[in-house]
Enzyme design. Structure first.
Site, PDB file in Angstrom:
ATOM      1  N   CYS A 186      10.639   1.855   5.149  1.00 60.83           N
ATOM      2  CA  CYS A 186       8.929   2.194   4.633  1.00 60.83           C
ATOM      3  C   CYS A 186       8.504   2.827   5.974  1.00 60.83           C
ATOM      4  CB  CYS A 186       8.417   0.820   4.776  1.00 60.83           C
ATOM      5  SG  CYS A 186       6.577   0.772   4.815  1.00 60.83           S
ATOM      6  N   CYS A 193       7.516   9.861   3.150  1.00 61.85           N
ATOM      7  CA  CYS A 193       7.206   8.626   2.303  1.00 61.85           C
ATOM      8  C   CYS A 193       8.586   8.389   1.119  1.00 61.85           C
ATOM      9  CB  CYS A 193       6.194   8.642   1.419  1.00 61.85           C
ATOM     10  SG  CYS A 193       5.777   7.405   0.381  1.00 61.85           S
ATOM     11  N   GLU A 221       6.101   6.015  -9.145  1.00 64.08           N
ATOM     12  CA  GLU A 221       6.327   4.639  -9.797  1.00 64.08           C
ATOM     13  C   GLU A 221       6.125   4.618 -11.508  1.00 64.08           C
ATOM     14  OE1 GLU A 221       4.267   1.554  -8.007  1.00 64.08           O
ATOM     15  OE2 GLU A 221       4.964   1.598  -6.008  1.00 64.08           O
ATOM     16  N   ASP A 234      11.487  -3.044   2.665  1.00 59.70           N
ATOM     17  CA  ASP A 234      10.350  -2.288   2.426  1.00 59.70           C
ATOM     18  C   ASP A 234       9.211  -3.073   1.778  1.00 59.70           C
ATOM     19  OD1 ASP A 234       9.061   0.468   1.730  1.00 59.70           O
ATOM     20  OD2 ASP A 234       9.758   0.068  -0.240  1.00 59.70           O
ATOM     21  N   SER A 235       8.010  -2.313   1.771  1.00 56.40           N
ATOM     22  CA  SER A 235       6.800  -3.357   1.297  1.00 56.40           C
ATOM     23  C   SER A 235       6.953  -3.341  -0.263  1.00 56.40           C
ATOM     24  CB  SER A 235       5.328  -2.404   1.654  1.00 56.40           C
ATOM     25  OG  SER A 235       5.629  -1.091   1.129  1.00 56.40           O
ATOM     26  N   HIS A 243       8.963   7.003  -1.348  1.00 52.00           N
ATOM     27  CA  HIS A 243       8.744   7.309  -2.858  1.00 52.00           C
ATOM     28  C   HIS A 243       8.945   8.801  -3.195  1.00 52.00           C
ATOM     29  CE1 HIS A 243       6.472   3.677  -2.791  1.00 52.00           C
ATOM     30  NE2 HIS A 243       6.439   3.714  -4.128  1.00 52.00           N
TER      31      HIS A 243
END
Length: 301
Positions: A81, A198, A161, A18-19, A200
């Protein structure tokens, strides 16, 4: 190439790339679905986010990550990702046709098509993924009659985050962001299925569900990727059915301390900063390529 003689006691690790930290939601799902598997997680934290990079750069980053991870004798790679899945999955598959290589978009699209009764499917993702239309194309390939609406919800990444996963403020932001998806059909819900496009976004799953209501089914790209990985390994007789819980190894390209701090908002297990390894995948990949070229020249001469 895949060894056809492998049994379901294949203890080689699975790799996740993942990034940054969003892929940890996929790691959570894999740990639940495949608890015996050993896993290596690589976060390219030095170059996050990928969404602002060109397709050429993203493919190069993914190639460097995979070249590095191949040194760990991995049996599978999950590109955890959405941006990298959309851009780099097929080029990597072309380079490594024998490797079990999965992204998060195809499993998510398949699940959405199965769950949606009216083929009214929404996709929320980062701006890059929405503009790329990878989910839209994958869904229409399966259900050409589908009506798809997509919205870029990049602000959700910051919420996740920062650990803002619930509460009135979070729900208000979600409602405002998703409103365009639910207004076109008047009083009728515009969608019956919503893809969390996504990695996230599963961290906000409960809040999103509360806002959209029980009539809208949510597709968690992390869960669908883990399920797809299970079936892919089973077909290859490459599952690790040994007793015990598998080990997880963390690699990052920058900022191990920050990675650990933010990871608490995504990953269900504790991570010690001392256990996170710093790797330089750019120079490692270059060194590996030079080594291979030297070996090829030596064999010729």
């Amino acid at each position: 190439m895949i060894n056809p003689d492998l049994t379901e006691i294949d203890q080689r690790p699975i790799a996740l790339f993942d990034s940054g930290v969003g892929g940890l939601t996929v790691l959570n799902a894999i740990r639940q679905r495949l608890p015996n598997e050993n896993v290596i997680y690589l976060g390219d934290t030095a170059r996050v986010p990928y969404g602002t990079k060109s397709a050429l750069s993203i493919v190069r980053y993914a190639e460097q990550a995979l070249h590095t991870l191949m040194e760990y004798d991995i049996k599978a790679l999950v590109i955890a990702c959405n941006t990298a899945s959309a851009v780099a999955l097929e080029p990597l598959r072309a380079q490594y046709p024998g490797l079990c290589l999965l992204g998060v978009i195809e499993p998510g699209a398949e699940a959405a098509c199965q769950l949606s009764s009216e083929a009214r499917i929404g996709v929320i993702a980062t701006e890059s993924t929405v503009n790329n239309q990878a989910y839209q194309k994958a869904i229409l390939k399966i259900r050409p009659e589908a009506h798809i609406r997509a919205a870029a919800c990049s602000l959700f990444v910051a919420l996740a985050e920062e650990g803002w996963h619930d509460g009135e403020l979070v729900e208000a932001i979600i409602e405002r962001s998703l409103q365009p998806l639910f207004t076109e059909f008047g009083t009728q819900p515009a969608l019956d299925t919503l893809v969390l496009g996504c990695t996230h976004f599963p961290a906000l799953k409960d809040a999103i569900s509360k806002v959209v209501g029980a009539q809208v089914r949510l597709v968690d790209s992390a869960d669908t990727a883990a399920e797809a990985l299970y079936h892919a390994l089973a077909q290859r007789h490459a599952l690790n059915d040994a007793n015990g819980i598998g080990q997880v190894r963390f690699l990052v390209t920058d900022g191990p301390e920050r990675f650990v701090r933010v990871a608490r908002n995504f990953y269900c297990e504790a991570i010690e900063a001392s256990s996170v390894e710093l790797v330089d995948i750019q120079h490692h990949a270059a060194a590996m390529l030079e080594k291979k070229l030297f070996k090829k020249v030596k064999n010729i001469t």
